[in-house]
Design a protein around this motif. Structure first.
Motif, PDB file in Angstrom:
ATOM      1  N   ILE A  37      -4.240   7.274  -7.928  1.00 37.89           N
ATOM      2  CA  ILE A  37      -2.882   6.728  -7.967  1.00 37.89           C
ATOM      3  C   ILE A  37      -2.570   6.192  -9.357  1.00 37.89           C
ATOM      4  O   ILE A  37      -1.492   6.436  -9.906  1.00 37.89           O
ATOM      5  N   GLY A  38      -3.531   5.488  -9.951  1.00 31.07           N
ATOM      6  CA  GLY A  38      -3.337   4.969 -11.302  1.00 31.07           C
ATOM      7  C   GLY A  38      -3.194   6.070 -12.339  1.00 31.07           C
ATOM      8  O   GLY A  38      -2.414   5.950 -13.291  1.00 31.07           O
ATOM      9  N   THR A  39      -3.915   7.154 -12.154  1.00 33.48           N
ATOM     10  CA  THR A  39      -3.812   8.282 -13.077  1.00 33.48           C
ATOM     11  C   THR A  39      -2.458   8.966 -12.928  1.00 33.48           C
ATOM     12  O   THR A  39      -1.779   9.249 -13.924  1.00 33.48           O
ATOM     13  N   MET A  40      -2.059   9.235 -11.695  1.00 31.69           N
ATOM     14  CA  MET A  40      -0.765   9.881 -11.459  1.00 31.69           C
ATOM     15  C   MET A  40       0.383   9.022 -11.983  1.00 31.69           C
ATOM     16  O   MET A  40       1.418   9.548 -12.410  1.00 31.69           O
ATOM     17  N   ALA A  41       0.210   7.710 -11.983  1.00 30.88           N
ATOM     18  CA  ALA A  41       1.259   6.801 -12.463  1.00 30.88           C
ATOM     19  C   ALA A  41       1.541   6.979 -13.951  1.00 30.88           C
ATOM     20  O   ALA A  41       2.576   6.519 -14.440  1.00 30.88           O
ATOM     21  N   ARG A  42       0.677   7.654 -14.666  1.00 28.38           N
ATOM     22  CA  ARG A  42       0.930   7.951 -16.084  1.00 28.38           C
ATOM     23  C   ARG A  42       2.156   8.865 -16.247  1.00 28.38           C
ATOM     24  O   ARG A  42       2.738   8.929 -17.319  1.00 28.38           O
ATOM     25  N   HIS A  43       2.485   9.606 -15.205  1.00 25.47           N
ATOM     26  CA  HIS A  43       3.687  10.451 -15.208  1.00 25.47           C
ATOM     27  C   HIS A  43       4.530   9.946 -14.034  1.00 25.47           C
ATOM     28  O   HIS A  43       4.573  10.551 -12.965  1.00 25.47           O
ATOM     29  N   TRP A  44       5.185   8.821 -14.249  1.00 20.18           N
ATOM     30  CA  TRP A  44       5.778   8.058 -13.158  1.00 20.18           C
ATOM     31  C   TRP A  44       6.820   8.832 -12.362  1.00 20.18           C
ATOM     32  O   TRP A  44       6.825   8.806 -11.134  1.00 20.18           O
ATOM     33  N   GLU A  45       7.714   9.521 -13.029  1.00 23.08           N
ATOM     34  CA  GLU A  45       8.756  10.254 -12.298  1.00 23.08           C
ATOM     35  C   GLU A  45       8.138  11.339 -11.422  1.00 23.08           C
ATOM     36  O   GLU A  45       8.536  11.510 -10.263  1.00 23.08           O
ATOM     37  N   ALA A  46       7.159  12.057 -11.932  1.00 29.04           N
ATOM     38  CA  ALA A  46       6.480  13.075 -11.117  1.00 29.04           C
ATOM     39  C   ALA A  46       5.712  12.408  -9.980  1.00 29.04           C
ATOM     40  O   ALA A  46       5.704  12.904  -8.847  1.00 29.04           O
TER      41      ALA A  46
END
Length: 183
Positions: A37-46
């Protein structure tokens, strides 16, 4: 793990926007945000859009019972050699009723001794989707003994979702969360 270090690190709490803080705190476990989740949050809109779909596959709107969903997810995670995915879904699989013996047997695949015929069919569907992006007529017919149209669709959606997730986890180098065993 394919990578011993992340290529994309999880976003740190000191980097969160107000919107991210609200969302990430709500999804944390004991104050910890899963690395994925923290990694995916690097591309917040996606990430926000991804969450909507992910919650269909893992949530109450999926037509698959959790145990069958977890058979599919663990098999595609194994096929993709996504250790993070495997480790997390072993936990979810046990919560859904899978035994340690069944989880170990998922690695051997649908032809392993001991599978219920329908469980073997689910694993075969995951294998076929992984290998050919297609469920064979024989496997489709076997699934049709129990599944309706929406369940057929959710089989494909689930395997496809976790194939993509496995690609992301492996390529981004998402590391196992504390306390989660890998392969």
């Amino acid at each position: 793990m394919k990578l011993s270090q992340p290529r994309i690190t999880p976003i740190g709490e000191d980097e969160w926007t107000d919107e991210q803080r609200e969302s990430l705190e709500a999804r944390s476990r004991a104050g910890h945000v899963y690395n994925v989740i923290g990694t995916m949050a690097r591309h917040w809109e996606a990430s926000k859009k991804f969450q909507v779909w992910a919650y269909h596959v893992m949530g109450d709107t999926s037509t698959l019972v959790p145990r069958e969903r977890e058979l599919l997810i663990l098999r595609i995670g194994w096929q993709c050699q996504a250790e993070y995915e495997w480790g997390q879904h072993v936990i979810f699989g046990k919560e859904a009723g899978l035994t340690d013996e069944e989880i170990a047997r998922i690695k051997a695949g649908p032809e392993a001794d001991g599978w219920d015929p329908f469980d073997a069919t689910l694993l075969r569907a995951a294998d076929e989707l992984h290998a050919d992006a297609f469920i064979s007529d024989a496997t489709w017919a076997a699934l049709s003994e129990r599944y309706n149209t929406q369940q057929f669709m959710d089989v494909v959606f689930t395997v496809g979702q976790y194939n993509m997730v496995s690609m992301a986890l492996n390529s981004f180098g998402v590391q196992l969360d504390d306390g989660v065993a890998g392969f």
